[in-house]
Every structure is written in C-alpha cells, then in structure tokens.
Design a protein around this motif. Sequence first.
Motif, PDB file in Angstrom:
ATOM      1  N   UNK A  77       0.832  -1.198   0.000  1.00 33.76           N
ATOM      2  CA  UNK A  77       0.000   0.000   0.000  1.00 33.76           C
ATOM      3  C   UNK A  77       0.866   1.248   0.000  1.00 33.76           C
ATOM      4  N   UNK A  78       1.956   1.217   0.744  1.00 32.23           N
ATOM      5  CA  UNK A  78       2.856   2.373   0.762  1.00 32.23           C
ATOM      6  C   UNK A  78       3.473   2.615  -0.611  1.00 32.23           C
ATOM      7  N   UNK A  79       3.806   1.549  -1.313  1.00 36.47           N
ATOM      8  CA  UNK A  79       4.374   1.698  -2.653  1.00 36.47           C
ATOM      9  C   UNK A  79       3.351   2.261  -3.635  1.00 36.47           C
ATOM     10  N   UNK A  80       2.102   1.837  -3.512  1.00 38.18           N
ATOM     11  CA  UNK A  80       1.047   2.376  -4.375  1.00 38.18           C
ATOM     12  C   UNK A  80       0.877   3.874  -4.115  1.00 38.18           C
ATOM     13  N   UNK A  81       0.907   4.254  -2.849  1.00 37.14           N
ATOM     14  CA  UNK A  81       0.782   5.670  -2.500  1.00 37.14           C
ATOM     15  C   UNK A  81       1.954   6.466  -3.058  1.00 37.14           C
ATOM     16  N   UNK A  82       3.157   5.945  -2.925  1.00 39.18           N
ATOM     17  CA  UNK A  82       4.324   6.640  -3.461  1.00 39.18           C
ATOM     18  C   UNK A  82       4.234   6.754  -4.981  1.00 39.18           C
ATOM     19  N   UNK A  83       3.773   5.704  -5.626  1.00 38.40           N
ATOM     20  CA  UNK A  83       3.615   5.757  -7.080  1.00 38.40           C
ATOM     21  C   UNK A  83       2.598   6.797  -7.504  1.00 38.40           C
ATOM     22  N   UNK A  84       1.484   6.896  -6.778  1.00 40.11           N
ATOM     23  CA  UNK A  84       0.473   7.914  -7.098  1.00 40.11           C
ATOM     24  C   UNK A  84       1.036   9.311  -6.899  1.00 40.11           C
ATOM     25  N   UNK A  85       1.839   9.501  -5.863  1.00 37.28           N
ATOM     26  CA  UNK A  85       2.444  10.818  -5.637  1.00 37.28           C
ATOM     27  C   UNK A  85       3.452  11.171  -6.723  1.00 37.28           C
ATOM     28  N   UNK A  86       4.200  10.186  -7.197  1.00 37.97           N
ATOM     29  CA  UNK A  86       5.171  10.439  -8.264  1.00 37.97           C
ATOM     30  C   UNK A  86       4.457  10.805  -9.559  1.00 37.97           C
ATOM     31  N   UNK A  87       3.407  10.059  -9.898  1.00 32.43           N
ATOM     32  CA  UNK A  87       2.628  10.374 -11.102  1.00 32.43           C
ATOM     33  C   UNK A  87       1.994  11.758 -10.968  1.00 32.43           C
ATOM     34  N   UNK A  88       1.530  12.069  -9.772  1.00 34.18           N
ATOM     35  CA  UNK A  88       0.953  13.381  -9.501  1.00 34.18           C
ATOM     36  C   UNK A  88       1.994  14.482  -9.742  1.00 34.18           C
ATOM     37  N   UNK A  89       3.189  14.298  -9.212  1.00 29.92           N
ATOM     38  CA  UNK A  89       4.235  15.316  -9.365  1.00 29.92           C
ATOM     39  C   UNK A  89       4.626  15.493 -10.826  1.00 29.92           C
ATOM     40  N   UNK A  90       4.732  14.396 -11.561  1.00 34.52           N
ATOM     41  CA  UNK A  90       5.076  14.491 -12.984  1.00 34.52           C
ATOM     42  C   UNK A  90       3.946  15.172 -13.762  1.00 34.52           C
ATOM     43  N   UNK A  91       2.715  14.929 -13.354  1.00 32.50           N
ATOM     44  CA  UNK A  91       1.574  15.505 -14.055  1.00 32.50           C
ATOM     45  C   UNK A  91       1.430  17.001 -13.885  1.00 32.50           C
ATOM     46  N   UNK A  92       1.950  17.553 -12.792  1.00 32.77           N
ATOM     47  CA  UNK A  92       1.817  18.998 -12.581  1.00 32.77           C
ATOM     48  C   UNK A  92       3.035  19.786 -13.057  1.00 32.77           C
ATOM     49  N   UNK A  93       4.041  19.109 -13.588  1.00 38.80           N
ATOM     50  CA  UNK A  93       5.215  19.816 -14.120  1.00 38.80           C
ATOM     51  C   UNK A  93       4.839  20.840 -15.194  1.00 38.80           C
ATOM     52  N   UNK A  94       3.915  20.539 -16.122  1.00 40.34           N
ATOM     53  CA  UNK A  94       3.550  21.571 -17.101  1.00 40.34           C
ATOM     54  C   UNK A  94       2.981  22.835 -16.464  1.00 40.34           C
ATOM     55  N   UNK A  95       2.374  22.724 -15.289  1.00 41.50           N
ATOM     56  CA  UNK A  95       1.861  23.905 -14.600  1.00 41.50           C
ATOM     57  C   UNK A  95       2.956  24.856 -14.172  1.00 41.50           C
ATOM     58  N   UNK A  96       4.147  24.324 -13.918  1.00 42.80           N
ATOM     59  CA  UNK A  96       5.279  25.169 -13.549  1.00 42.80           C
ATOM     60  C   UNK A  96       5.870  25.829 -14.790  1.00 42.80           C
ATOM     61  N   UNK A  97       5.858  25.127 -15.894  1.00 41.75           N
ATOM     62  CA  UNK A  97       6.530  25.598 -17.102  1.00 41.75           C
ATOM     63  C   UNK A  97       5.659  26.465 -18.003  1.00 41.75           C
ATOM     64  N   UNK A  98       4.343  26.457 -17.793  1.00 41.69           N
ATOM     65  CA  UNK A  98       3.464  27.179 -18.707  1.00 41.69           C
ATOM     66  C   UNK A  98       3.437  28.675 -18.420  1.00 41.69           C
ATOM     67  N   UNK A  99       3.055  29.433 -19.426  1.00 43.02           N
ATOM     68  CA  UNK A  99       2.819  30.853 -19.240  1.00 43.02           C
ATOM     69  C   UNK A  99       1.424  31.008 -18.687  1.00 43.02           C
ATOM     70  N   UNK A 100       1.299  31.722 -17.617  1.00 42.35           N
ATOM     71  CA  UNK A 100      -0.005  31.895 -17.011  1.00 42.35           C
ATOM     72  C   UNK A 100       0.113  32.595 -15.681  1.00 42.35           C
TER      73      UNK A 100
END
Length: 134
Positions: A77-100
Amino acid sequence: MTTVTTTAPPTTATSSRVRAGLALGAVVGAINFAFSFYTGDWGPEEPPFALVVLQGLIGLVSVVIAFLAWQAASRKILRINAGALIVNAVGVVPGVLMEGPAFIRIASAALILGSVPAVILIMRRDRNSVSLDD
C-alpha cells in the motif's frame, strides 16, 4: 564461530516518519483533488479537461491510499501511494513551465516540492542491523 547479520523487520505505518510522509502525501493529494474543481483563469492555454480530471482522480487516490496505509502496515500500500504521488508530481510539471498566472505556477511547484519529501518519508526503511553471534 558463526556470525549472522540480519536486519530488523521494517516498520511501516507505525514509524512516525512514515506517518509524516503519509500525512504530507494526503495533503498534496487533497490539494491536487481540489484543483480539479478550479474554474479560474488558467492563462492563455487551458490544460486538457481529461488531464485535469485525471490529476484530480490521482489526488483522490493518494488521499484514500494514505488513509488505508495509515491503518494497515503494508509495504504494498505504501508503494502504491508513493507511485500515485510520483505520477501526480510528474503531471503537474507543465503547470510550472506554462505561461499563465503566478498562482498556478506557485501551486504546481508547491505540489511537486510536497510530493518529493512525502515519497522519501513513505519509502524510507530503517537501516538498523542486528548482529547475532553463536
């Protein structure tokens, strides 16, 4: 004389560091879930609706899995949680790089910077070794 070195069994959800990581991961997941309902200004280009919904679902999964991991001392369960957090972090990277708006960039950076220590704390194992001599 034979020397056998074993490691202590890993403490999972009972460790205060793991619980701190689970709490931080749940906060990151809750913030990410809340962003799926954001209707404000995204800037010149709005993210795809499917990506926003997917990130919200990943945030919801992070919160639910953090609760389950808090209750059950399971490395899986801890590994699943860590995996979800990693996918989450990768998914919000465009929010840092975008103009807005600066708000979106700062919130995305905060989600990434919250995910990193959460994963480190969740996946941390005790390094205590016990030496048995006979």
